[in-house]
Design an enzyme around this catalytic site. Structure first.
Site, PDB file in Angstrom:
ATOM      1  N   LYS A  78      52.094  34.828  60.128  1.00 21.75           N
ATOM      2  CA  LYS A  78      51.681  33.618  59.423  1.00 21.75           C
ATOM      3  C   LYS A  78      52.921  32.846  58.974  1.00 21.75           C
ATOM      4  CE  LYS A  78      48.437  32.497  55.616  1.00 21.75           C
ATOM      5  NZ  LYS A  78      47.536  33.105  54.605  1.00 21.75           N
ATOM      6  N   SER A 153      42.878  31.272  54.791  1.00 24.25           N
ATOM      7  CA  SER A 153      43.992  30.456  55.227  1.00 24.25           C
ATOM      8  C   SER A 153      44.767  31.019  56.426  1.00 24.25           C
ATOM      9  CB  SER A 153      44.968  30.259  54.067  1.00 24.25           C
ATOM     10  OG  SER A 153      45.531  31.487  53.672  1.00 24.25           O
ATOM     11  N   SER A 177      41.786  35.363  52.468  1.00 21.95           N
ATOM     12  CA  SER A 177      42.473  34.656  53.554  1.00 21.95           C
ATOM     13  C   SER A 177      42.837  35.494  54.785  1.00 21.95           C
ATOM     14  CB  SER A 177      43.744  33.996  53.022  1.00 21.95           C
ATOM     15  OG  SER A 177      43.403  32.837  52.314  1.00 21.95           O
TER      16      SER A 177
END
Lengths: 467, 94
Positions: A78, A153, A177
């Site tokens: 990420k 996310s 997330s």
């Protein structure tokens, strides 16, 4: 031709060690998918240009017969996880050109094993969102149905695994997330116990809730990655070590909390409970009355921590800058123009709940209710070994569908946020599909365990997905 | 939350906002506050002191040098948007 669809870390390990495939073959197979699909799906923010070195050193280790679990395994990370010398942008304009000056502990541990880190994936800006629509660089599309969001996310991370553009990924989970995008993309997502994985080198969102964890094809792979990245770290004073030895017999279901979800998502969940029952687990209703407050508590505490953590982005120390006449103008313009609207909104909300006159009503009250929830969860694990819920009340929604309604967007996290408030571990495992228009969309089963009992999640998860 | 309060909070948080942003935030944050207002209704039967101290303690490290002086200086300086003579450059404040 490598069968990426059915490949797992375990299988790739065998193929690599037996020399049936090389690290380069494997990486090239993923790079081919990335070059074919990424311009459409917007999953990677960047694929690193110097993969040759990583590939060569991994292959040398394998050739010398000294491979570890992740040697040569292609990962994505990420965009909020620091990898020295590479841009870590948190999908925000304010960090557009920020190059990490050190490795996060998780990256350090993966590099020690010579895993291959392919690139960084798109996310909601600073991890704030549940759809990856809040990225400053455009929404990521769900590989299963490109009209829909991949969740968030860690949407890019989940989509990279689902779309065969990485064998596994690292995401971060503050209120769901990792688990929610894993559920939306039909892959496994593990949110470890708070502190069990070091946050050193993770761009902070809400420090009392954030944790890094793996997104993988199956539960066994999640276990393999977790065992590599976990552990006490001298650079993170909140990191902890430990394990628990719990043989799971009883699984609790907080039925009082099963509200407001789509009927077919509920049907899939009931079916999953039957499958667990068929495997010999006792399913038991449990009452957790304070869970009703969890989303409200989260939307006080999280923005409060966000407003503090975001104060460091000022255009002076790192990242991008917009010039002004005076120092104050530099702050106002840089932050006003380079931070996105969701993040700004949460900073304002956090500033409000922490301000004199309101802190008692909001922040302090929420902190107390968080402790009530923690205690309630602690006590329930004296009666049952795990808790089960659907990961999300809805399957992947359409891009733009909830973008103008913050409450609807936040409600998608209703079954995940209390887990972060309590600090316990949870895993999302694909458990079926629901039909929306012409798409079969995956749903996820969320299993939740006591502190440091990831082992119990793997034990039940591996049996569950075997059927 | 009215637009005046949003403007004031934005100033405190060092965010320059456009009028259209302020209006949208005033509406959205208002809706979120209406939702989170329910925390005020939660009944706490546990004594406050116990709650405040539960699980939370400060962790300090020894006050010693973690690394050799200057080891990271160049890297960190290079992260700053503007530098001059080995220092981070900011606008004059006096």
């Amino acid at each position: 031709m490598i069968d990426l669809k059915n490949l797992t870390i375990k299988k790739a390990r065998i193929l690599l060690d037996k020399k049936e495939i090389s690290v380069k073959d494997l990486v090239d197979a993923y790079l081919k998918n990335i070059s074919e699909k990424n311009s459409d799906l917007n999953i990677y923010r960047e694929v690193y240009s110097d993969l040759e070195n990583q590939i060569d050193s991994a292959q040398k280790i394998i050739d010398s017969g000294k491979s570890a679990d992740l040697t040569g395994i292609p990962f994505s990370i990420k965009d909020n996880i620091l990898f020295k010398g590479k841009i870590a942008g948190a999908s925000s304009k304010i960090l557009e050109n920020y190059k990490a000056t050190y490795n996060s502990t998780v990256v350090e541990k993966m590099l020690e094993q010579n895993a291959v880190i392919l690139g960084r994936t798109n996310m909601d800006e600073f991890a704030m969102g549940g759809s990856t629509e809040n990225s400053a660089y455009g929404a990521t599309k769900n590989p299963i149905d490109p009209e829909r969001v991949p969740g968030g996310s860690s949407g890019g991370s989940a989509a990279s695994v689902s779309g065969e553009m990485a064998l596994a990924s690292l995401g971060s989970d503050t209120g769901g997330s990792i688990r929610q995008p894993a559920s939306f993309c039909g892959v496994v997502g593990l949110k470890p116990t708070y502190g069990s994985v070091s946050r050193h080198g993770l761009i902070a969102m809400a420090s009392s809730l954030d944790v890094i964890g793996p997104i993988t094809k199956n539960v066994e792979d999640a276990e393999i990655v977790f065992n590599v990245i976990k552990g006490k770290d001298k650079y993170d004073s909140t990191s902890i070590e430990g394990s628990c030895d719990r043989q799971v017999k009883k699984i609790g279901v907080p039925r009082n909390y099963l509200k407001g979800l789509d009927q077919d998502v509920l049907d899939n969940f009931e079916n999953s409970l039957k499958r667990l029952q068929d495997q010999g687990y006792e399913i038991q209703d449990v009452l957790l009355p304070n869970l009703d407050y969890s989303l409200a508590v989260y939307y006080v505490l999280m923005p409060a921590e966000v407003s503090s953590n975001m104060a460091r982005f000022d255009g002076i120390k790192y990242g991008s800058k917009i010039d002004g006449d005076k120092l104050l103008d530099v702050y106002l313009k840089t932050r006003g123009q380079l931070i996105g609207k969701e993040v700004k909104s949460r900073i304002i909300l956090g500033t409000y709940v922490l301000s004199a006159g309101y802190a008692d009503d909001y922040y302090k009250k929420a902190w107390k209710v968080r402790n009530l929830i923690k205690n309630e969860i602690r006590e329930i694990f004296e009666k049952v070994d795990l808790l089960a819920l659907p990961t999300s009340p809805v399957p992947a929604f359409k891009i733009g569908e909830k973008a103008n309604d913050p409450i609807q967007m936040y409600l998608a996290d209703i079954f995940t946020v209390f887990v972060n408030l309590a600090g316990v571990p949870a895993i999302s495992i694909p458990d079926g599909f629901v039909k929306r228009e012409n798409s079969e969309l995956p749903t996820g089963l969320e299993l939740i365990a006591p502190h440091l009992c990831e082992q119990a999640l793997f034990q039940v998860g591996k049996k569950f997905e075997r059927i | 939350m009215d637009t005046e309060l949003v403007t004031k909070l934005a100033g405190l948080a060092r965010l320059e906002l456009e009028q259209s942003e302020i209006e949208k935030m005033s509406h959205n944050i208002g809706a979120i506050l209406d939702y989170v207002d329910q925390v005020k209704n939660a009944v706490s039967e546990i004594n406050d002191l116990e709650l405040e101290s539960a699980d939370i303690r400060n962790v300090f490290r020894a006050d010693t040098d973690l690394n050799d002086s200057g080891l990271h200086t160049e890297n960190i300086l290079n992260s700053a948007p503007e530098i001059q003579d080995n220092q981070i450059k900011v606008k004059k404040i006096l």
